[in-house]
Scaffold this active site. Structure first.
Site: not given
Length: 332
Positions: A159, A187
């Site tokens: 990410d 996440h």
């Protein structure tokens, strides 16, 4: 030449491992002179594919790769390892709710935690990649009580890399010119990619990313949703989940954990919350961390405005819910 580092990659016959194993054997993670032994566990139905991966590793003729151990036995895989990449997990299928994915994978990571506790080195560093990564890492650690909980982490570097690349593309600068992007939380689509403290090198000068971007609306809307939904967009385009980028991020994560961060830079890792920034203790939450001597430390004292507070609390709430659900499953 130094003693070999023993490294386990679960789900070794899978897509992410296929890219990750080459980086590991080549020396991209543990160093260009560090010999390595790879243990490669996967489930019995994947044994044939796994044997093909082993053949390919052999055919690469990597000078650092001293031994490859394919296995379907967790205790063989985790025996005396120095590092573990827990990649293998049941993938999310169409129509599957996140809670269904959680229920399927909790059993896997409970079992792996117990095996790590029994046979791995107590100094082992563990990164969980298989989703839902934060809660899988939490459960894995719970069932490995003899290994320090600080030795467990989960991957949010993918990410971070996605966010960094979006900003670099927006500004027309190299990816390496953007630093200190933060991923807060889970996440998942509730994660909070935060560039308020990030820096960019523009025309040879270091400037805050918000000053360089000059578009608060972009940073709070399009940028956030692009990063949050990137995995889904990759699946839509490729008909398969992220693999090459996930492997690269996993390698980045462990390399920085092994060798440390540089100067004032930090990286994002899912680690046990200590209560920093008002986040509930005991969930696996992504924070900005600095690392030295293989020990991470949460970056303290960053200013949190109302917008950030709301986003950080939202993703923490999701993780608390996942933890409760996971504990319920484990107690059944």
């Amino acid at each position: 030449m130094s003693e070999a580092v023993k490294v386990c990659v679960t789900g070794a016959a899978g897509q992410i491992a296929y890219s990750l194993l080459y980086s590991l054997a080549k020396g991209d993670v543990f160093g260009s002179t560090q010999p390595i032994i790879l243990t490669l566990p996967d489930i019995a139905p994947m044994e044939g594919v796994l044997n093909g991966v082993v053949m390919e590793l052999m055919d690469c003729a990597m000078p650092l790769l001293k031994e490859v151990i394919p296995t379907c036995d967790e205790k063989v895989a985790f025996k005396d390892i120095d590092a573990a990449f827990l990649v293998g997990a049941m993938p999310r299928r169409e129509g599957m709710e996140r809670k269904d994915l959680l229920a399927a994978n909790i059993k896997i990571f409970k079992s792996q935690g117990s095996a790590l506790d029994t046979v791995a080195k107590k100094t082992v560093r563990v990164v969980v990649v298989g989703n839902p990564a934060n809660t899988n890492a939490l459960i894995c650690s719970k069932y490995a009580p003899s290994i320090p909980k600080e030795n467990f982490s989960c991957l949010t570097r993918l990410d971070q890399n996605r966010a960094q690349a979006q900003i670099a593309a927006r500004l027309g600068i190299p990816n390496s010119a953007v630093s200190n992007v933060i991923i807060w939380g889970n996440h998942s689509s509730t994660q909070f990619p935060d560039v308020r403290h990030a820096k960019a090198i523009v025309n040879g000068k270091s400037v805050p990313v918000p000053e360089a971007v000059k578009d608060d609306n972009y940073s709070k809307n399009e940028f956030l949703t692009t990063v949050q939904k990137r995995g889904g967009e990759v699946i839509k385009a490729r008909k398969l989940s992220s693999a090459m980028s996930a492997a690269k991020a996993t390698a980045d994560h462990m390399r920085d954990w092994w060798f440390g961060t540089q100067g004032d830079n930090w990286v994002s890792m899912g680690v046990f919350s200590t209560g920093a920034y008002g986040i509930p203790e005991g969930i696996m939450y992504s924070y900005p961390v600095r690392i030295a001597n293989k020990q991470w430390k949460i970056v303290e004292g960053l200013e949190i405005n109302d917008f950030a507070r709301e986003k950080m609390d939202l993703t923490a709430k999701e993780l608390c819910g996942e933890r409760a659900m996971a504990e319920e499953i484990c107690n059944q």
